[in-house]
Design an enzyme around this catalytic site. Sequence first.
Site, mmCIF file in Angstrom:
data_model
loop_
_atom_site.group_PDB
_atom_site.id
_atom_site.type_symbol
_atom_site.label_atom_id
_atom_site.label_comp_id
_atom_site.label_asym_id
_atom_site.label_seq_id
_atom_site.Cartn_x
_atom_site.Cartn_y
_atom_site.Cartn_z
ATOM 1 N N ARG A 156 -5.251 14.418 -1.045
ATOM 2 C CA ARG A 156 -4.220 13.378 -1.166
ATOM 3 C C ARG A 156 -2.972 13.952 -1.831
ATOM 4 O O ARG A 156 -1.846 13.609 -1.485
ATOM 5 C CB ARG A 156 -4.763 12.170 -1.960
ATOM 6 C CG ARG A 156 -3.693 11.205 -2.390
ATOM 7 C CD ARG A 156 -4.200 9.825 -2.764
ATOM 8 N NE ARG A 156 -5.452 9.818 -3.490
ATOM 9 C CZ ARG A 156 -5.575 10.123 -4.795
ATOM 10 N NH1 ARG A 156 -4.538 10.444 -5.525
ATOM 11 N NH2 ARG A 156 -6.768 10.101 -5.360
ATOM 12 N N TYR A 160 15.089 -3.459 11.650
ATOM 13 C CA TYR A 160 13.814 -3.540 12.385
ATOM 14 C C TYR A 160 12.986 -4.737 11.876
ATOM 15 O O TYR A 160 12.892 -4.958 10.661
ATOM 16 C CB TYR A 160 13.062 -2.215 12.195
ATOM 17 C CG TYR A 160 11.622 -2.247 12.643
ATOM 18 C CD1 TYR A 160 11.285 -2.573 13.955
ATOM 19 C CD2 TYR A 160 10.594 -1.948 11.757
ATOM 20 C CE1 TYR A 160 9.962 -2.607 14.352
ATOM 21 C CE2 TYR A 160 9.271 -1.971 12.162
ATOM 22 C CZ TYR A 160 8.967 -2.309 13.461
ATOM 23 O OH TYR A 160 7.660 -2.349 13.853
HETATM 24 C C1 LIG Z 1 13.986 1.569 12.905
HETATM 25 C C2 LIG Z 1 12.532 1.528 12.548
HETATM 26 N N1 LIG Z 1 12.164 1.746 11.284
HETATM 27 C C3 LIG Z 1 10.873 1.708 10.904
HETATM 28 C C4 LIG Z 1 9.866 1.448 11.804
HETATM 29 C C5 LIG Z 1 8.436 1.394 11.355
HETATM 30 O O1 LIG Z 1 7.783 2.551 11.731
HETATM 31 P P1 LIG Z 1 6.184 2.647 11.990
HETATM 32 O O2 LIG Z 1 5.907 1.839 13.214
HETATM 33 O O3 LIG Z 1 5.958 4.109 12.154
HETATM 34 O O4 LIG Z 1 5.530 2.078 10.794
HETATM 35 C C6 LIG Z 1 10.198 1.229 13.157
HETATM 36 C C7 LIG Z 1 9.145 0.939 14.136
HETATM 37 O O5 LIG Z 1 9.408 0.583 15.263
HETATM 38 C C8 LIG Z 1 11.579 1.261 13.532
HETATM 39 O O6 LIG Z 1 11.951 1.024 14.789
#
Ligand SMILES: Cc1ncc(COP(=O)(O)O)c(C=O)c1O
Length: 383
Positions: A52, A104
């Site tokens: 880890r 997102y």
């Molecule tokens: C702009 C953005 N940030 C963060 C994430 C989250 O990533 P993960 O799906 O790898 O957790 C995504 C997922 O689509 C994303 O599009």
Amino acid sequence: MKLNDHARFSTVCIHAGQEPDPSTGAIITPIYQTSTYVQEGLGQHKGFEYGRTQNPTRLALERNIAAIEAGTAAFAFASGMAAIDALLTRLESGDHLVVSDNTYGGTFRLFEKVRRKFGLDFTYVDTSQLDTIDAAITAKTKYLFIETPTNPMLRVTDLAAAADIAHQRNVRVIVDNTFASPFIQQPLTLGCDIVVHSTTKFLNGHSDSVGGVVILRHEDDIEWMKFVQNAAGAILGPMDSWLILRGTKTLPIRMERTNTNSMAIAEHLAAHKKVKSVIYPGLSDHPHHALAKKQMRGFGGLITFDVGSLEAARTVLPRFKLMSLAESLGGVETLISHPAIMTHASVPAERRAAIGITDGMIRISVGIEDVDDLKEDLDQALG
Ligand SMILES: Cc1ncc(COP(=O)(O)O)c(C=O)c1O
């Protein structure tokens, strides 16, 4: 392998963080699939004690991505969301963040449904309108969290200008650089403080791993993140680290092709009579086209277009043959999705409407197939 200080981007992508394996000479960093390391004596070890805390494959990836993003150190996590959540552990109850309103959906969900419960406060503004940033900053604001280009509206924020505004108020700037990739923009070179990625997308590039990474430049941030990566433990495993390390080697050539394919498809869609509107920063009618041209190397692999209604989207989407209906983006294969029902379902309908996400919108993550095959698929699906 000693890289020159002036090694160019493609060379850095292939070599940074990697040495031939000391025991065999293997040119590729092995997958160190181990949970622990034998110590020679009490307190005598080779810098690796427990899986880890340290892993050589993860370390190679972290050094590689730190160099690609022009940062000082990077820390890899089990997903993009785990990486974003790790950043929030730097804050205390009562602290405030200003966030791009079209962030997102999963980030919005983490902030609102999980971290607000622990006393963090968030204000969402359209960071592409710079005056909204200053107006939203309070005495409690610790971070400005920017996505550019955003998903799926593809709004572009001026990162250097936003960093200036934030720094005048003692606020650090985090950029989620997932959508652009460091080939297209390196926020740390524009004055921002922290970069975060879902490596699941362009960095890995092959749709076969989920991961996240944080890239830092300030010593206090690095010290905390090193501690919290081990203390909270949401680490990236060795196999995924290896897959992403393989992916970053081809990032420049994948992104070059992504850029040219996307431009051609955006123009093709803009000329199609069944398409109501197209959003792509590379098109001259995009409201932030001039900024995108200045700030970005190419305009990226995401295109959003509107077919007019949910009914039309429901008719068109099942007809695609080459492009696959799937969440995610940034892989070598082209994916299509429906933001309102898929990626942004966790964003309330009225917020979606306020941001401009309509039910007729379809988003394409353009892959690196032959562009003529992609155009043919679009034409037959649009009918
Ligand atoms: C702009 C953005 N940030 C963060 C994430 C989250 O990533 P993960 O799906 O790898 O957790 C995504 C997922 O689509 C994303 O599009």
